[in-house]
Design a protein around this motif. Structure first.
Motif, PDB file in Angstrom:
ATOM      1  N   ALA A 298      -1.677  -5.264   8.550  1.00 37.24           N
ATOM      2  CA  ALA A 298      -0.541  -5.987   7.964  1.00 37.24           C
ATOM      3  C   ALA A 298      -0.160  -5.198   6.714  1.00 37.24           C
ATOM      4  CB  ALA A 298      -0.949  -7.405   7.620  1.00 37.24           C
ATOM      5  N   GLY A 299       1.011  -4.549   6.757  1.00 33.82           N
ATOM      6  CA  GLY A 299       1.313  -3.541   5.740  1.00 33.82           C
ATOM      7  C   GLY A 299       2.172  -3.989   4.581  1.00 33.82           C
ATOM      8  N   GLY A 300       2.805  -5.171   4.693  1.00 31.58           N
ATOM      9  CA  GLY A 300       3.656  -5.558   3.567  1.00 31.58           C
ATOM     10  C   GLY A 300       4.397  -6.860   3.777  1.00 31.58           C
ATOM     11  N   VAL A 301       5.081  -7.297   2.722  1.00 35.21           N
ATOM     12  CA  VAL A 301       5.965  -8.471   2.798  1.00 35.21           C
ATOM     13  C   VAL A 301       7.321  -8.122   2.183  1.00 35.21           C
ATOM     14  CG1 VAL A 301       4.210 -10.286   2.774  1.00 35.21           C
ATOM     15  CG2 VAL A 301       5.129  -9.453   0.616  1.00 35.21           C
TER      16      VAL A 301
ATOM     17  N   ARG B  69      -4.568   1.074   3.107  1.00 31.44           N
ATOM     18  CA  ARG B  69      -4.905   1.669   1.803  1.00 31.44           C
ATOM     19  C   ARG B  69      -3.853   1.377   0.748  1.00 31.44           C
ATOM     20  NH1 ARG B  69      -4.567   6.977   2.359  1.00 31.44           N
ATOM     21  NH2 ARG B  69      -3.686   6.752   4.447  1.00 31.44           N
ATOM     22  N   ALA B  70      -2.784   0.688   1.126  1.00 32.97           N
ATOM     23  CA  ALA B  70      -1.755   0.250   0.183  1.00 32.97           C
ATOM     24  C   ALA B  70      -1.022  -0.914   0.835  1.00 32.97           C
ATOM     25  CB  ALA B  70      -0.783   1.381  -0.132  1.00 32.97           C
TER      26      ALA B  70
ATOM     27  N   ALA C 204       2.770   5.882   3.641  1.00 30.69           N
ATOM     28  CA  ALA C 204       1.827   6.321   4.676  1.00 30.69           C
ATOM     29  C   ALA C 204       0.472   5.633   4.477  1.00 30.69           C
ATOM     30  CB  ALA C 204       1.686   7.837   4.657  1.00 30.69           C
ATOM     31  N   ALA C 205       0.145   5.326   3.216  1.00 32.86           N
ATOM     32  CA  ALA C 205      -1.148   4.669   2.942  1.00 32.86           C
ATOM     33  C   ALA C 205      -1.158   3.218   3.411  1.00 32.86           C
ATOM     34  CB  ALA C 205      -1.471   4.747   1.454  1.00 32.86           C
ATOM     35  N   ALA C 206       0.038   2.632   3.614  1.00 33.68           N
ATOM     36  CA  ALA C 206       0.086   1.241   4.098  1.00 33.68           C
ATOM     37  C   ALA C 206      -0.139   1.160   5.609  1.00 33.68           C
ATOM     38  CB  ALA C 206       1.424   0.606   3.729  1.00 33.68           C
ATOM     39  N   LEU C 207      -0.217   2.315   6.277  1.00 31.57           N
ATOM     40  CA  LEU C 207      -0.434   2.313   7.731  1.00 31.57           C
ATOM     41  C   LEU C 207      -1.824   1.805   8.091  1.00 31.57           C
ATOM     42  CD1 LEU C 207       1.132   5.772   8.623  1.00 31.57           C
ATOM     43  CD2 LEU C 207       1.924   3.554   9.462  1.00 31.57           C
ATOM     44  N   ASP C 208      -2.773   2.054   7.196  1.00 33.03           N
ATOM     45  CA  ASP C 208      -4.137   1.651   7.539  1.00 33.03           C
ATOM     46  C   ASP C 208      -4.803   0.867   6.406  1.00 33.03           C
ATOM     47  OD1 ASP C 208      -4.360   3.622   5.722  1.00 33.03           O
ATOM     48  OD2 ASP C 208      -5.497   5.012   6.976  1.00 33.03           O
TER      49      ASP C 208
END
Ligand code: PEP
Ligand code: CO
Length: 453
Positions: free
Chosen positions: A396-399, A66-67, A60-64
């Motif tokens: 951009a939340g991840g790879v 924060r992760a 959930a923290a990767a939504l904005d």
């Protein structure tokens, strides 16, 4: 009652069986498969529901911003290439990448391995031709054998049990490495492997590791008891695989005794692939009912309508961290096809972690016959992904990458270039070409730079 609620009422671990399931093997003996299903249902779960819930909260923290999510590992794990060293090397390069990302961005990296269950592969063709011999395609070690002969290619349900046990042994070692000292931040220098250390990205990594050590020294000098800080000595490391072989996933699906909810206890995160994400298909039906965090791969044919419908079907309660969408458009298409999807999802209000898989849209057959990818295309897709996210005002939340800790020559390019003529030297993958440890580290530095901008 909404359509999603109606679907949910009808869901059970085997409700996928009433829908068309793409990419499934034809078991020669259905009874044997049923017996294996019964055997697996009696074996212990590989992960706990509570762990999957913690991962959802972290996501959930990767939504904005924060992760940041890092998914990495083999295209396909194999029964043959199964060793403690192989697992250690893979984990080590993922830890190095994660340090580069965390140090470069200042936010936590959520580490997820394509490991301990990533065996089954979707295929573009059900059969493989060599000369004038046609045999069933290799579908991964859970189903049949890589060798090109009739008996080897026959689906064998006994392989599911072997995959389960290999996953359990792998996960056991991964947990030991993550919590038992190997992942200790004090070892940040030691992770730089022999063949990586001498390369430009290895040296760049060494500088960063030196800075981290100085920061730790500084904290110690300030009187902070570093020994007592568990977060410096252990990491959370999660597992994921494509939920492709539904008999296996069904058998590992259990009701959580605390919440009463269903979880697929074969891994923490499960994803549905580009070839099986049909809205009315069996795979989406299955994943809609388990409470793990879920991923969906999206290729260039995905429409805004499809994607919003998938969000509604897989995350009707709009739970933050439940759904990750992996864009895998190809370097040439990403700028054109991704922005409309990002905008449509944003307008729909669905909370979605957007991540980039820069590998699967950039695979091609080299003139030598090897399946490969150009490192430059991988970076180009990443840049396109970050630009698209920025233009649509989405984090951009991840790879999501395919890699190995070993010194393979499967993808072309990188700073110490793998050239066309090197491909045959150490081409070891059973499926798609993977980044080697140097290329992986190089990619992490590039992603950290993109995130900082
Ligand atoms: C994979 O991740 O190995 C894979 C087959 O991906 P996709 O479904 O995106 O093609
Ligand atoms: Co792959």
């Amino acid at each position: 009652m909404s359509t999603a609620e109606l679907f949910a009422m009808d869901w059970s671990p085997d409700s996928w069986r009433r829908r068309p399931a793409a990419q499934q093997p034809e078991w020669p003996d259905a009874d044997a498969m049923d017996q294996v299903g019964a055997e697996l249902r009696n074996l212990p779960p590989l992960v706990f529901a509570g762990e999957a819930r913690t991962l959802t909260e972290s996501l959930a923290a990767a939504l904005d911003g924060r992760a940041f999510l890092l998914v990495a590992g083999d295209c396909a794990e194999s029964f043959q290439a199964f060793s403690a060293d192989g697992i250690r090397d893979k984990l080590r390069v993922i830890l190095q990448m994660s340090v580069v990302l965390t140090y470069g961005t200042g936010v936590p990296t959520i580490k997820v391995g394509r490991i301990a269950g990533q065996f089954t592969k979707p295929r573009s063709s059900a059969t493989e031709m060599r000369g004038d011999v046609e045999l069933p395609s290799f579908r991964g070690d859970t189903i049949n054998d890589f060798a090109f002969d009739e008996l080897a290619r026959r689906p064998d349900p006994g392989r599911l049990v072997r995959a389960y046990h290999q996953s359990a042994a792998t996960l056991n070692l991964v947990r030991a490495f993550a919590k038992g000292g190997f992942a200790d931040l004090a070892r940040v220098h030691a992770w730089n492997q022999e063949f990586v250390a001498g390369s430009p990205e290895g040296r760049q990594y060494d500088v960063l590791a030196g800075e981290i050590e100085r920061a730790l020294q500084f904290m110690r000098a300030c009187g902070i008891d570093l020994e007592a800080e568990l977060a410096l000595h252990q990491v959370d490391f999660w597992t994921a695989h494509e939920a492709l072989l539904l008999e296996y996933e069904e058998a590992l699906t259990r009701r959580d005794s605390i919440t009463g909810d269903w979880y697929d206890c074969s891994a923490h995160l499960l994803w549905v692939g580009e070839r099986t994400r049909q809205l009315d298909g069996a795979h989406v039906e299955f994943l809609s009912g388990v409470n793990n965090p879920i991923g969906v791969k999206l290729g260039p044919s995905a429409t805004p309508h499809d994607v919003v419908a998938l969000c509604a079907r897989l995350n009707p309660r709009r739970q933050p961290g439940r759904l990750v969408l992996f864009s895998r458009m190809g370097a040439d298409r990403v700028a054109e096809v991704l922005p409309p999807l990002l905008r449509a999802v944003r307008l729909s209000g669905h909370p979605v972690v957007w991540a980039c898989d820069p590998m699967h849209g950039n695979t091609f057959a080299h003139s030598s016959g090897y399946k490969t990818r150009r490192f430059d295309d991988v970076l180009r897709e990443l840049r396109g992904f970050f630009e698209a996210c920025e233009s649509a005002d989405v984090a951009a939340g991840g790879v999501h990458v395919e890699l190995t800790g070993e010194n393979v020559t499967e993808c072309l390019g990188g700073s110490e270039e793998v050239l066309d003529e090197h491909l045959e030297q150490r081409y070891e993958t059973m499926c798609d070409p993977r980044l080697n440890a140097r290329q992986s580290l190089d990619l992490a530095f590039n992603v950290a730079e993109l995130l900082r901008r």
